[in-house]
Write a protein that holds these residues in place. Structure first.
Motif, PDB file in Angstrom:
ATOM      1  N   GLU A   1      14.912   3.155  18.390  1.00  0.00           N
ATOM      2  CA  GLU A   1      14.083   4.166  18.602  1.00  0.00           C
ATOM      3  C   GLU A   1      14.071   5.061  17.458  1.00  0.00           C
ATOM      4  OE1 GLU A   1      15.320   6.577  22.074  1.00  0.00           O
ATOM      5  OE2 GLU A   1      13.843   7.979  21.777  1.00  0.00           O
ATOM      6  N   GLU A   2      15.319   5.285  16.953  1.00  0.00           N
ATOM      7  CA  GLU A   2      15.242   6.073  15.564  1.00  0.00           C
ATOM      8  C   GLU A   2      14.208   5.252  14.542  1.00  0.00           C
ATOM      9  OE1 GLU A   2      17.101   9.046  14.659  1.00  0.00           O
ATOM     10  OE2 GLU A   2      17.529   9.398  16.647  1.00  0.00           O
ATOM     11  N   THR A   3      14.578   4.304  14.416  1.00  0.00           N
ATOM     12  CA  THR A   3      13.741   3.345  13.420  1.00  0.00           C
ATOM     13  C   THR A   3      12.192   3.484  13.444  1.00  0.00           C
ATOM     14  OG1 THR A   3      15.674   1.982  13.487  1.00  0.00           O
ATOM     15  CG2 THR A   3      13.581   1.101  12.356  1.00  0.00           C
ATOM     16  N   PHE A   4      11.805   3.069  14.674  1.00  0.00           N
ATOM     17  CA  PHE A   4      10.256   3.280  14.871  1.00  0.00           C
ATOM     18  C   PHE A   4       9.857   4.688  14.890  1.00  0.00           C
ATOM     19  CE2 PHE A   4      10.926  -0.951  16.450  1.00  0.00           C
ATOM     20  CZ  PHE A   4       9.735  -1.666  16.336  1.00  0.00           C
ATOM     21  N   SER A   5      10.494   5.748  15.170  1.00  0.00           N
ATOM     22  CA  SER A   5       9.944   7.039  14.862  1.00  0.00           C
ATOM     23  C   SER A   5       9.953   7.240  13.412  1.00  0.00           C
ATOM     24  CB  SER A   5      10.883   7.953  15.953  1.00  0.00           C
ATOM     25  OG  SER A   5      11.668   9.071  15.064  1.00  0.00           O
ATOM     26  N   ALA A   6      11.028   6.905  12.751  1.00  0.00           N
ATOM     27  CA  ALA A   6      10.944   7.220  11.479  1.00  0.00           C
ATOM     28  C   ALA A   6       9.787   6.425  10.567  1.00  0.00           C
ATOM     29  CB  ALA A   6      12.313   6.532  10.639  1.00  0.00           C
ATOM     30  N   VAL A   7       9.369   5.112  11.183  1.00  0.00           N
ATOM     31  CA  VAL A   7       8.400   4.395  10.245  1.00  0.00           C
ATOM     32  C   VAL A   7       7.118   4.911  10.873  1.00  0.00           C
ATOM     33  CG1 VAL A   7       7.418   2.041  10.594  1.00  0.00           C
ATOM     34  CG2 VAL A   7       9.781   2.260  10.245  1.00  0.00           C
ATOM     35  N   SER A   8       7.036   5.313  12.100  1.00  0.00           N
ATOM     36  CA  SER A   8       5.483   6.030  12.410  1.00  0.00           C
ATOM     37  C   SER A   8       5.416   7.309  12.128  1.00  0.00           C
ATOM     38  CB  SER A   8       5.770   5.706  14.128  1.00  0.00           C
ATOM     39  OG  SER A   8       6.634   6.360  14.730  1.00  0.00           O
ATOM     40  N   SER A   9       6.427   7.868  11.681  1.00  0.00           N
ATOM     41  CA  SER A   9       6.082   9.208  11.331  1.00  0.00           C
ATOM     42  C   SER A   9       5.246   9.387  10.041  1.00  0.00           C
ATOM     43  CB  SER A   9       7.324  10.062  10.939  1.00  0.00           C
ATOM     44  OG  SER A   9       7.903   9.642   9.805  1.00  0.00           O
ATOM     45  N   ASN A  10       5.270   8.360   9.198  1.00  0.00           N
ATOM     46  CA  ASN A  10       4.323   8.510   8.162  1.00  0.00           C
ATOM     47  C   ASN A  10       3.608   7.037   8.214  1.00  0.00           C
ATOM     48  OD1 ASN A  10       3.217   8.868   5.720  1.00  0.00           O
ATOM     49  ND2 ASN A  10       5.221   9.754   4.493  1.00  0.00           N
ATOM     50  N   LYS A  11       2.772   7.081   8.960  1.00  0.00           N
ATOM     51  CA  LYS A  11       1.876   5.861   9.006  1.00  0.00           C
ATOM     52  C   LYS A  11       1.235   5.222   7.982  1.00  0.00           C
ATOM     53  CE  LYS A  11       1.368   6.367  13.942  1.00  0.00           C
ATOM     54  NZ  LYS A  11       1.618   7.678  14.273  1.00  0.00           N
ATOM     55  N   THR A  12       0.629   6.230   7.111  1.00  0.00           N
ATOM     56  CA  THR A  12      -0.089   5.825   5.843  1.00  0.00           C
ATOM     57  C   THR A  12       0.756   5.194   4.893  1.00  0.00           C
ATOM     58  OG1 THR A  12      -1.300   7.752   6.151  1.00  0.00           O
ATOM     59  CG2 THR A  12      -1.818   6.570   4.189  1.00  0.00           C
ATOM     60  N   ARG A  13       1.917   5.773   4.533  1.00  0.00           N
ATOM     61  CA  ARG A  13       2.926   5.129   3.678  1.00  0.00           C
ATOM     62  C   ARG A  13       3.501   3.930   3.940  1.00  0.00           C
ATOM     63  NH1 ARG A  13       8.096   8.295   2.162  1.00  0.00           N
ATOM     64  NH2 ARG A  13       6.879   9.904   1.594  1.00  0.00           N
ATOM     65  N   SER A  14       3.870   3.812   5.383  1.00  0.00           N
ATOM     66  CA  SER A  14       4.417   2.942   5.923  1.00  0.00           C
ATOM     67  C   SER A  14       3.395   1.460   5.536  1.00  0.00           C
ATOM     68  CB  SER A  14       4.907   2.884   7.475  1.00  0.00           C
ATOM     69  OG  SER A  14       5.696   3.949   7.299  1.00  0.00           O
ATOM     70  N   GLY A  15       2.241   1.832   6.190  1.00  0.00           N
ATOM     71  CA  GLY A  15       0.968   0.738   6.025  1.00  0.00           C
ATOM     72  C   GLY A  15       0.730   0.321   4.634  1.00  0.00           C
ATOM     73  N   LEU A  16       0.859   1.262   3.833  1.00  0.00           N
ATOM     74  CA  LEU A  16       0.522   0.783   2.442  1.00  0.00           C
ATOM     75  C   LEU A  16       1.916  -0.267   2.086  1.00  0.00           C
ATOM     76  CD1 LEU A  16      -1.121   3.790   0.780  1.00  0.00           C
ATOM     77  CD2 LEU A  16      -2.122   1.675   1.238  1.00  0.00           C
ATOM     78  N   THR A  17       3.080   0.120   2.248  1.00  0.00           N
ATOM     79  CA  THR A  17       4.093  -0.457   1.847  1.00  0.00           C
ATOM     80  C   THR A  17       4.037  -1.819   2.560  1.00  0.00           C
ATOM     81  OG1 THR A  17       5.224   1.744   1.877  1.00  0.00           O
ATOM     82  CG2 THR A  17       6.623  -0.204   1.496  1.00  0.00           C
ATOM     83  N   MET A  18       3.761  -1.842   3.618  1.00  0.00           N
ATOM     84  CA  MET A  18       3.653  -3.024   4.422  1.00  0.00           C
ATOM     85  C   MET A  18       2.636  -3.975   3.806  1.00  0.00           C
ATOM     86  SD  MET A  18       4.113  -3.142   8.537  1.00  0.00           S
ATOM     87  CE  MET A  18       3.141  -1.675   8.949  1.00  0.00           C
ATOM     88  N   LEU A  19       1.469  -3.489   3.254  1.00  0.00           N
ATOM     89  CA  LEU A  19       0.427  -4.057   2.840  1.00  0.00           C
ATOM     90  C   LEU A  19       0.994  -5.246   1.663  1.00  0.00           C
ATOM     91  CD1 LEU A  19      -2.500  -4.310   3.207  1.00  0.00           C
ATOM     92  CD2 LEU A  19      -2.797  -2.727   1.500  1.00  0.00           C
ATOM     93  N   GLY A  20       1.820  -4.784   0.992  1.00  0.00           N
ATOM     94  CA  GLY A  20       2.477  -5.652  -0.084  1.00  0.00           C
ATOM     95  C   GLY A  20       3.326  -6.868   0.534  1.00  0.00           C
ATOM     96  N   ILE A  21       3.785  -6.870   1.606  1.00  0.00           N
ATOM     97  CA  ILE A  21       4.403  -7.887   2.166  1.00  0.00           C
ATOM     98  C   ILE A  21       3.721  -8.483   3.040  1.00  0.00           C
ATOM     99  CG2 ILE A  21       6.065  -8.379   4.110  1.00  0.00           C
ATOM    100  CD1 ILE A  21       7.382  -7.439   1.851  1.00  0.00           C
ATOM    101  N   ILE A  22       2.275  -7.977   3.500  1.00  0.00           N
ATOM    102  CA  ILE A  22       1.283  -8.747   4.443  1.00  0.00           C
ATOM    103  C   ILE A  22       0.508  -9.801   3.190  1.00  0.00           C
ATOM    104  CG2 ILE A  22      -1.022  -8.437   5.510  1.00  0.00           C
ATOM    105  CD1 ILE A  22       0.167  -5.656   6.358  1.00  0.00           C
TER     106      ILE A  22
END
Lengths: 418, 226
Positions: A18-39
């Motif tokens: 729960e803590e993890t998902f709330s942290a990851v989803s609290s800054n969606k743009t940044r999480s998304g851009l970071t994931m893009l590298g892995i994607i």
């Protein structure tokens, strides 16, 4: 301050998630851009491996089109494939047509085709060319997966009767009878080594395969070739079609034993012939394409590492930004391991989510490549599992340092951090 | 109960040693409401860190509920903070983008309390801290300063600590809101909670029943006022 007991994690797994998902989803743009590298990294690995594997299977299909379940007996001492390049073929004369005939009775053998090959000057009424003249028997088209497009292949009686007939490949037809209608080519005379031959058929085009262009051959009865061209009772090679893929090894052993017996050789290491398995050629080719696939995957893998560094960068930024939060968590009783686990989990969630999206994207790219560029691709389950494991591994690898840094923060300083 | 005996704290910077606390001895009984007052640089924050088990003294002993806390390692200190101490900070330190209830329940996450029970306890603590029930599911960054500090107080109460430590709790609030927050502490003290208030303001300190004056790392006055 020495740790007097083993640190334990007090946070529960459900709460961690729960803590993890709330942290990851609290800054969606940044999480998304970071994931893009892995994607992008995962997608390119999947797509590149799919293209490589596809190329491998299409090359294998090409090789098997040269003849299914094919064994080739060549004269001369056994050599490794690749170094034979005609050096000994036809020179070391040990195989005869009778050898070939004797092999037909072996179990598991479907057809036997003794052959000779000579390079000759061919003259037609209008032109001339220099190409391979193959002395063949009636079983040749079946063994070599070849068909006659126009006219006929020579019969057994033509072979036994030393008939001066020829079947030509489409390339030869073009060279010798350019501009003449195909239907009128049949029945024309050509001269091979000065002797007249009547054309009775034209083979269907197989295209260049990289292992010798069969479209540029001329086929005449083996007996005629031996009598008038090679002037010898020996044949260049014997091609054997096995009944099925499964009996290839058995047939190889049987043929070896039969020929050793016929040639009165007791020591198998001194055999005066060697047998090349079509499957061996295919496996050589696929090891070549395997290297090529590995190269593509390695290039794509580099982008995956770059993506991982992106994760690390983002996690370090996050740790700095959330210094006060870390201080607070420690003040209310979070253990160091709690903090490490939390930040590590955030990194792993980012990479695994990125990995899943990357797998789907890679699949889509492979499908697109097949659809729009007509290149065979194969997405393998192995590459998907590998990609998934690698992305989780990258999360742990590149998330570990920021997580440990977070856990080592002094709570007093962290709470004061502006 | 808090028993401090000759608490000293030194910091070394290069060759120089700075003595921040020069041997403090005092006792705070259960149910007391004490203000530790002193100007900045007096060592009151350092003392608060030691009392809150965030730090350990260089020498001297600190017994909290009969347990010596002064020589514990990081790991045990975290356990002490989890079980015995509730912090209220000047800057509130709430998790942004998290609801009021989730903020208050956070200490219970590390205590391993299941989620449903956590929310029940958190709501009880919020009512105790005088927080409006209609805002339980608001996000913490949508609240006013006074509301945020009440959430922080509820969070400090949620693990039922032996000691409530408030570090300049009114520092970021206007006088009127600050007054309300201080009244909340008084109410909690009446309910039996032990409260230590760290402040540099006389007006704030006056709300307590006892004031320990600190200057240059030493207790200069210890007075009961109510």
């Amino acid at each position: 301050m020495a740790e007097t007991s083993i640190p334990k994690t007090t946070i529960k797994v459900v709460d961690l998630i729960e803590e993890t998902f709330s942290a990851v989803s609290s800054n969606k743009t940044r999480s998304g851009l970071t994931m893009l590298g892995i994607i992008i990294g995962i997608a390119s690995v999947i797509a590149m491996v799919a293209i490589g594997t596809g190329a491998q299977s299409s090359i294998e299909a090409r090789i098997s089109s040269l003849g299914a379940n094919l064994l080739t007996v060549q004269p001369g001492a056994p050599r490794t494939f690749g170094s034979t390049v005609n050096a000994g073929r036809g020179n070391a004369q040990t195989l005869t047509k009778d050898d070939a005939t004797s092999l037909t009775s072996l179990s598991g053998v479907k057809a036997v085709s003794p052959e000779s090959t000579n390079r000759e000057q061919i003259v037609s009424s209008t032109s001339n060319t220099n190409t391979s003249v193959i002395g063949a028997v009636s079983a040749y088209p079946e063994v070599h997966n070849m068909s006659v497009d126009q006219g006929l292949w020579f019969t057994d009686s033509q072979v036994s009767g030393f008939a001066k007939v020829a079947v030509i490949g489409p390339t030869v037809q073009g060279d010798l009878f350019n501009g003449t209608a195909t239907s009128t080519v049949i029945g024309q005379n050509i001269r091979i080594n000065g002797l007249p031959f009547t054309i009775i058929g034209i083979t269907a085009s197989k295209g260049g395969s990289g292992f010798g262009n069969t479209d540029n051959n001329i086929y005449i009865p083996l007996s005629t070739a031996q009598q008038f061209i090679t002037g010898s009772v020996y044949v260049g090679s014997i091609s054997i079609e096995a009944a099925s893929q499964g009996v290839m090894d058995t047939v190889t052993t049987e043929v070896t034993n039969a020929l050793l017996a016929r040639h009165k050789i007791t020591d198998p290491t001194k055999a005066d012939f060697n047998i090349i398995n079509q499957a061996d050629i295919a496996s050589t080719a696929s090891s070549v394409t395997g290297t090529f696939t590995a190269l593509l995957a390695a290039v794509a893998g580099i982008s995956l590492v770059v993506g991982g560094i992106g994760i690390m960068n983002m996690m370090l930024t996050t740790v700095t930004e959330r210094t006060r939060e870390i201080g607070l968590r420690k003040a209310i009783g979070a253990q160091r391991t709690d903090i490490t686990t939390q930040f590590l989990a955030e990194a792993v969630v980012l990479t695994v989510l990125g990995g899943i999206i990357g797998i789907m994207l890679g699949w889509l790219v492979s499908w697109g490549v097949t659809r729009f560029f007509a290149i065979t691709t194969q997405v393998s389950v192995n590459s998907i599992l590998l990609a998934f494991g690698v992305s989780a591994g990258i999360g742990i690898l590149f998330g570990y340092y920021p997580a440990v840094r977070a856990s080592k923060l002094n709570p007093i300083e962290a709470l004061r951090y502006e | 109960m808090i028993e401090c005996k000759d608490i000293k704290k030194e910091y070394k910077t290069g060759d120089e040693t700075t003595q921040v606390l020069k041997g403090l001895t005092f006792t705070i009984n259960d149910g007391e409401y004490v203000a530790i007052m002193g100007p900045s640089g007096s060592g009151k924050s350092t003392l608060m860190h030691i009392l809150g088990a965030l730090d350990t003294p260089t020498s001297g002993t600190y017994f909290l509920d009969g347990k010596d806390v002064s020589k514990l390692g990081d790991h045990e200190l975290a356990d002490i903070r989890k079980e015995k101490v509730g912090f209220v900070f000047q800057a509130f330190n709430l998790l942004p983008r998290a609801t009021v209830v989730r903020n208050v329940a956070l200490p219970l996450v590390y205590a391993g309390v299941p989620k449903q029970e956590r929310e029940k306890i958190a709501k009880k603590a919020l009512i105790q801290a005088g927080f409006d029930e209609a805002r339980f599911n608001h996000l913490s960054n949508q609240l006013s300063g006074g509301q945020m500090q009440r959430v922080a107080i509820a969070r400090a109460l949620v693990n039922n600590p032996s000691l409530l430590l408030a570090d300049e709790p009114t520092g970021n609030l206007d006088t009127k809101t600050g007054e309300i927050v201080l009244q909340t502490f008084e109410k909690l003290n009446e309910q039996g909670h032990t409260i230590i208030l760290i402040t540099h303001e006389e007006d704030v300190a006056k709300h307590a029943r006892r004031i320990i004056h600190i200057k240059d790392g030493e207790i200069i006055k210890d007075e009961k006022i109510k």
